[in-house]
Design a protein around this motif. Sequence first.
Motif, PDB file in Angstrom:
ATOM      1  N   UNK A   1       0.832  -1.204   0.000  1.00 59.36           N
ATOM      2  CA  UNK A   1       0.000   0.000   0.000  1.00 59.36           C
ATOM      3  C   UNK A   1       0.866   1.254   0.000  1.00 59.36           C
ATOM      4  N   UNK A   2       1.567   1.511  -1.104  1.00 59.32           N
ATOM      5  CA  UNK A   2       2.441   2.681  -1.129  1.00 59.32           C
ATOM      6  C   UNK A   2       1.656   3.988  -1.115  1.00 59.32           C
ATOM      7  N   UNK A   3       2.098   4.936  -0.302  1.00 63.16           N
ATOM      8  CA  UNK A   3       1.446   6.248  -0.212  1.00 63.16           C
ATOM      9  C   UNK A   3       1.498   6.994  -1.539  1.00 63.16           C
ATOM     10  N   UNK A   4       2.560   6.775  -2.297  1.00 62.58           N
ATOM     11  CA  UNK A   4       2.773   7.493  -3.561  1.00 62.58           C
ATOM     12  C   UNK A   4       1.951   6.912  -4.716  1.00 62.58           C
ATOM     13  N   UNK A   5       1.327   5.746  -4.507  1.00 65.60           N
ATOM     14  CA  UNK A   5       0.518   5.126  -5.554  1.00 65.60           C
ATOM     15  C   UNK A   5       1.246   4.087  -6.379  1.00 65.60           C
ATOM     16  N   UNK A   6       2.571   3.952  -6.154  1.00 63.74           N
ATOM     17  CA  UNK A   6       3.370   2.994  -6.914  1.00 63.74           C
ATOM     18  C   UNK A   6       4.562   2.576  -6.059  1.00 63.74           C
TER      19      UNK A   6
ATOM     20  N   UNK B   1       0.647  -1.221  -7.799  1.00 64.60           N
ATOM     21  CA  UNK B   1       0.019   0.034  -8.219  1.00 64.60           C
ATOM     22  C   UNK B   1      -1.226   0.244  -7.372  1.00 64.60           C
ATOM     23  N   UNK B   2      -1.287   1.368  -6.650  1.00 61.94           N
ATOM     24  CA  UNK B   2      -2.502   1.682  -5.887  1.00 61.94           C
ATOM     25  C   UNK B   2      -3.193   2.938  -6.394  1.00 61.94           C
TER      26      UNK B   2
ATOM     27  N   UNK C   1       2.839  10.175 -14.168  1.00 60.40           N
ATOM     28  CA  UNK C   1       2.229  10.546 -12.904  1.00 60.40           C
ATOM     29  C   UNK C   1       3.280  10.513 -11.790  1.00 60.40           C
ATOM     30  N   UNK C   2       4.127   9.479 -11.834  1.00 60.84           N
ATOM     31  CA  UNK C   2       5.147   9.323 -10.808  1.00 60.84           C
ATOM     32  C   UNK C   2       6.372   8.663 -11.430  1.00 60.84           C
ATOM     33  N   UNK C   3       7.537   9.055 -10.939  1.00 57.80           N
ATOM     34  CA  UNK C   3       8.787   8.436 -11.364  1.00 57.80           C
ATOM     35  C   UNK C   3       9.555   8.034 -10.124  1.00 57.80           C
TER      36      UNK C   3
END
Length: 172
Positions: A89-94, A113-114, A168-170
Amino acid sequence: MRTSFSITIALFVFLILVSGCSKNETSIMEKIRKEFPDYVQSDEVYHAEMIKNGLLVFYKSNEGLGAAFIRQKSEDWEWVTGTGYTRLNPDEGLSALYANMDSVYLNFSYGVITDSHISEVQSSGNKAKIVQVADGTRIWFITYDNLLGSSGSVLPAIIGINKDGNEIITIQ
């Protein structure tokens, strides 16, 4: 009338086959999980992918999402090696974890991926395979030809991309 009867029979046969397959898949996953060493805490096998004459297995643990490599040995499975854990459950979504399995020459990254906006994950120009498991968890993984992080090389970036193709995120 005859067409309706044929469709009914075909549907019935299909349902029997599907229910048999899911039972068989569950028993295979349970059999795989029983081969994990005692020191590996695993709650559930999420996914198994045929690769390099064995199975790359992703499993849930109270530590997070782990990966292991196993091979079939006669009627049973044999644990070869495993990795650390990435967050479920990553806070960052990935989330991401890099792994080099030297004993089977397998180099890969994987994670969860969340963020519902992430529809694709890429790294080193390769698109990840994304698998959604029964409880809704989305797992991604990418294999690489070369050893990751060797000789001081930089680990490849992991990029979460939305359906419009925007980053979205890197993760570096």
